[in-house]
Write a protein that holds these residues in place. Structure first.
Motif, mmCIF file in Angstrom:
data_model
loop_
_atom_site.group_PDB
_atom_site.id
_atom_site.type_symbol
_atom_site.label_atom_id
_atom_site.label_comp_id
_atom_site.label_asym_id
_atom_site.label_seq_id
_atom_site.Cartn_x
_atom_site.Cartn_y
_atom_site.Cartn_z
ATOM 1 N N PHE A 66 0.720 -1.236 0.044
ATOM 2 C CA PHE A 66 0.062 0.084 -0.041
ATOM 3 C C PHE A 66 0.865 1.333 -0.110
ATOM 4 C CE2 PHE A 66 0.975 -0.985 4.378
ATOM 5 C CZ PHE A 66 1.022 0.371 4.987
ATOM 6 N N LYS A 67 0.102 2.355 0.047
ATOM 7 C CA LYS A 67 1.009 3.901 0.136
ATOM 8 C C LYS A 67 0.618 4.192 1.250
ATOM 9 C CE LYS A 67 1.845 5.519 -4.502
ATOM 10 N NZ LYS A 67 1.596 6.507 -5.394
ATOM 11 N N GLY A 68 1.520 4.954 1.870
ATOM 12 C CA GLY A 68 1.421 5.713 3.211
ATOM 13 C C GLY A 68 0.620 7.005 3.051
ATOM 14 N N ASP A 69 0.574 7.812 4.181
ATOM 15 C CA ASP A 69 0.007 9.035 4.101
ATOM 16 C C ASP A 69 0.820 9.944 3.477
ATOM 17 O OD1 ASP A 69 -2.062 7.787 5.854
ATOM 18 O OD2 ASP A 69 -1.157 8.497 7.736
ATOM 19 N N LYS A 70 -0.073 10.819 3.068
ATOM 20 C CA LYS A 70 0.756 12.128 2.284
ATOM 21 C C LYS A 70 1.700 12.965 2.997
ATOM 22 C CE LYS A 70 -0.021 14.119 -1.767
ATOM 23 N NZ LYS A 70 -0.812 15.080 -3.033
ATOM 24 N N GLN A 71 2.793 13.120 2.478
ATOM 25 C CA GLN A 71 3.809 13.875 3.450
ATOM 26 C C GLN A 71 3.890 15.288 2.521
ATOM 27 O OE1 GLN A 71 4.831 13.243 6.477
ATOM 28 N NE2 GLN A 71 3.719 11.427 6.170
ATOM 29 N N ILE A 72 3.492 16.471 3.226
ATOM 30 C CA ILE A 72 3.916 17.854 2.513
ATOM 31 C C ILE A 72 5.315 18.219 2.863
ATOM 32 C CG2 ILE A 72 2.969 19.936 2.501
ATOM 33 C CD1 ILE A 72 0.877 17.890 1.306
ATOM 34 N N ILE A 73 5.838 18.507 1.452
ATOM 35 C CA ILE A 73 7.207 19.085 1.649
ATOM 36 C C ILE A 73 6.947 20.606 1.392
ATOM 37 C CG2 ILE A 73 9.377 19.322 0.753
ATOM 38 C CD1 ILE A 73 7.405 16.138 0.601
ATOM 39 N N PHE A 74 7.154 21.673 2.384
ATOM 40 C CA PHE A 74 7.080 22.987 1.890
ATOM 41 C C PHE A 74 8.533 23.733 1.949
ATOM 42 C CE2 PHE A 74 6.043 27.424 3.216
ATOM 43 C CZ PHE A 74 5.424 27.907 1.943
ATOM 44 N N LYS A 83 8.550 30.181 -2.779
ATOM 45 C CA LYS A 83 7.878 29.014 -2.140
ATOM 46 C C LYS A 83 7.576 27.949 -3.201
ATOM 47 C CE LYS A 83 5.325 32.512 0.435
ATOM 48 N NZ LYS A 83 4.090 33.339 0.591
ATOM 49 N N ARG A 84 7.602 26.644 -2.635
ATOM 50 C CA ARG A 84 7.412 25.507 -3.205
ATOM 51 C C ARG A 84 6.692 24.444 -2.425
ATOM 52 N NH1 ARG A 84 8.569 28.510 -6.549
ATOM 53 N NH2 ARG A 84 10.079 28.423 -8.120
ATOM 54 N N THR A 85 5.597 23.808 -2.916
ATOM 55 C CA THR A 85 4.830 22.894 -1.978
ATOM 56 C C THR A 85 4.833 21.453 -3.017
ATOM 57 O OG1 THR A 85 3.398 24.678 -1.216
ATOM 58 C CG2 THR A 85 2.827 22.245 -0.820
ATOM 59 N N ARG A 86 5.312 20.491 -2.310
ATOM 60 C CA ARG A 86 5.119 19.221 -3.006
ATOM 61 C C ARG A 86 4.756 18.114 -1.912
ATOM 62 N NH1 ARG A 86 6.885 19.767 -8.039
ATOM 63 N NH2 ARG A 86 8.818 20.974 -8.232
ATOM 64 N N GLY A 87 4.121 17.122 -2.488
ATOM 65 C CA GLY A 87 3.626 16.059 -1.785
ATOM 66 C C GLY A 87 4.262 14.570 -2.103
#
Length: 107
Positions: A66-74, A83-87
């Motif tokens: 399975f895939k884990g929870d989404k982690q937000i990288i800011f 500013k950059r936002t990635r998941g």
């Protein structure tokens, strides 16, 4: 009885019957995979030498991929208008520890 196993660059404390979420293993659901023990504790005896502990068989059964929870990288740099936002969602494998050494999990 429990063991410290190393997989995916991390170490986990496991005993028979435990469920564990680890980094993705290339194995089908239902397959049995061996894990590398680096320390084994059996009541009063502790085997901390990784070479000797690796002889202890730790077997795990793949339960789910399975895939884990989404982690937000800011990322940002102050006063530079940057500013950059990635998941990111990590691929994981859920395993059940079937046996540690000669000790088996109760069903």
């Amino acid at each position: 009885m429990y063991a410290i196993v190393k997989t995916g660059g991390k170490q986990y404390k496991v005993s028979a019957g435990d469920y564990l979420n680890i980094e993705k293993l290339d194995a089908e659901v239902g397959a049995t995979v061996p894990l590398t023990a680096i320390a084994v504790v059996d009541g009063d005896k502790v085997e901390a030498d990784p070479a000797k502990a690796a002889k202890t068989a730790v077997k795990a059964e793949v339960v789910e991929q399975f895939k884990g929870d989404k982690q937000i990288i800011f990322k940002f740099k102050k006063r530079k208008n940057y500013k950059r936002t990635r998941g990111h969602r990590q691929n994981l494998t859920r395993v059940k520890i079937v046996s540690v050494g000669s000790e088996k999990a109760a069903k």
